[in-house]
Enzyme design. Sequence first.
Site, PDB file in Angstrom:
ATOM      1  N   PRO A 110       0.808  -1.227   0.000  1.00 51.10           N
ATOM      2  CA  PRO A 110       0.000   0.000   0.000  1.00 51.10           C
ATOM      3  C   PRO A 110       0.833   1.265   0.000  1.00 51.10           C
ATOM      4  CG  PRO A 110      -0.979  -1.604   1.460  1.00 51.10           C
ATOM      5  CD  PRO A 110       0.333  -2.191   1.013  1.00 51.10           C
ATOM      6  N   CYS A 111       0.385   2.240  -0.812  1.00 52.48           N
ATOM      7  CA  CYS A 111       1.204   3.434  -1.014  1.00 52.48           C
ATOM      8  C   CYS A 111       0.606   4.698  -0.409  1.00 52.48           C
ATOM      9  CB  CYS A 111       1.412   3.657  -2.521  1.00 52.48           C
ATOM     10  SG  CYS A 111      -0.119   3.956  -3.439  1.00 52.48           S
ATOM     11  N   GLN A 112      -0.628   4.622   0.122  1.00 54.58           N
ATOM     12  CA  GLN A 112      -1.262   5.855   0.591  1.00 54.58           C
ATOM     13  C   GLN A 112      -0.421   6.591   1.628  1.00 54.58           C
ATOM     14  OE1 GLN A 112      -2.652   2.830   0.341  1.00 54.58           O
ATOM     15  NE2 GLN A 112      -4.870   2.925   0.066  1.00 54.58           N
TER      16      GLN A 112
END
Length: 408
Positions: A110-112
């Site tokens: 996940p990159c958020q």
Amino acid sequence: MLSLFSGCGGMDLGFEGAFICHKKSVPSDSGWIDHPLDGDWVSLRKNRFETVFANDILEEAYLTWNQYFSRFGKDPSIYHLESIVDLVKRHHAGEKVFPDGIDLVTGGFPCQDFSVAGKRLGFESHTSHDGTKLPQEVPSEENRGKLYFWMKQVIDIVKPKVFIAENVKGLTNLGNVKEIIQRDFAQADGDGYIVLSPRVLHAGNYGVPETRERVIFIGIRRSALKPEVRSVFDGDKIPAEYDPYPAPTHKYTKDSIGVLPFVTCRDVFEGLAEPEESVDLSQRFYSKAKYMGKHCQGQAEIHLDGLGPTIRSEHHGNIEYRRLSVEHGGKIAEELEAGLSERRLTPRECALIQTFPPDYPFVSYKEDSKRFKVSQSGAYKVIGNAVPPLLGYNIARRLQALWPIYFG
């Protein structure tokens, strides 16, 4: 191939190949084209990689992935709608979770929490691995910003020859996060992996009509390499003939050595019917969020003769405009003069910018009730979360060519 954080299948599709692609995205001398199709579309060759395990926590991602891959005989049960944390815990509790004989692990963790569009909390994320909120005062190894470490544990377990991890470019300038992740990955299976210096790849340099940049980590199992190749990787500099990162095929950024002109939105939208005239569910709908002014995110009109915007996982008011009205500064004169109205991008248009094939199903109905099982907003979300399949294909073809050189 074992795929983690699989989403709707962008990386899986890229590594498996055999999907529809615009011919301008493919070098004519590459040998990648299996056969031409109608118009400007071609079918790419199948790659040697085969997905045997996938996972994500988003139901929309699973439903979209399954709609496409089940057409080709893929068993839906290989996709685990479950957090990687829970999967690893089940393994450590004695269950048989992960398959044997894995050659490659991929994962866009996940990159958020690393994105410049978010709060950039990184390792201090207050979101749990399952998407729920954590108490701000309680640090946790299970937060969303540390899921790469659980990917590392899967690598410990299945011991692939190669792993590929992907994230946003913003990770590279968030303190020493990049170095920490590289070091932790290298310690998989007791310092068993050579982890190359991660590289930022611009999708526009690989035939993708999108201003998307992603940092790619590649790790290679030291003991699996031929001795002579291992000595090359232990040297100060890796010769180009051993470099697993794909060379650019198209020229968008100034430092690109690609020889083909970049692919534009106009190229991939050619012949696409307007929503009211389309029979494609993914093209018939679009966000109706009102124009909020230039100062707000997602209020710009795309550049038809340039690259599309980076497609984000947000929806509704953050989806860019396919065209703006004259009143709001629209510049696509030929369309406005033809009476076409102001509207935002459809899920299909976002997917084409990402290089998903035009037959990839995003919005769909439940057959029994005619209700949506993947909604318009869900489609936008999974498309924005995905790796562009063509970028994945470029990485896969490079790895496939090097595989016999690395491992015999």
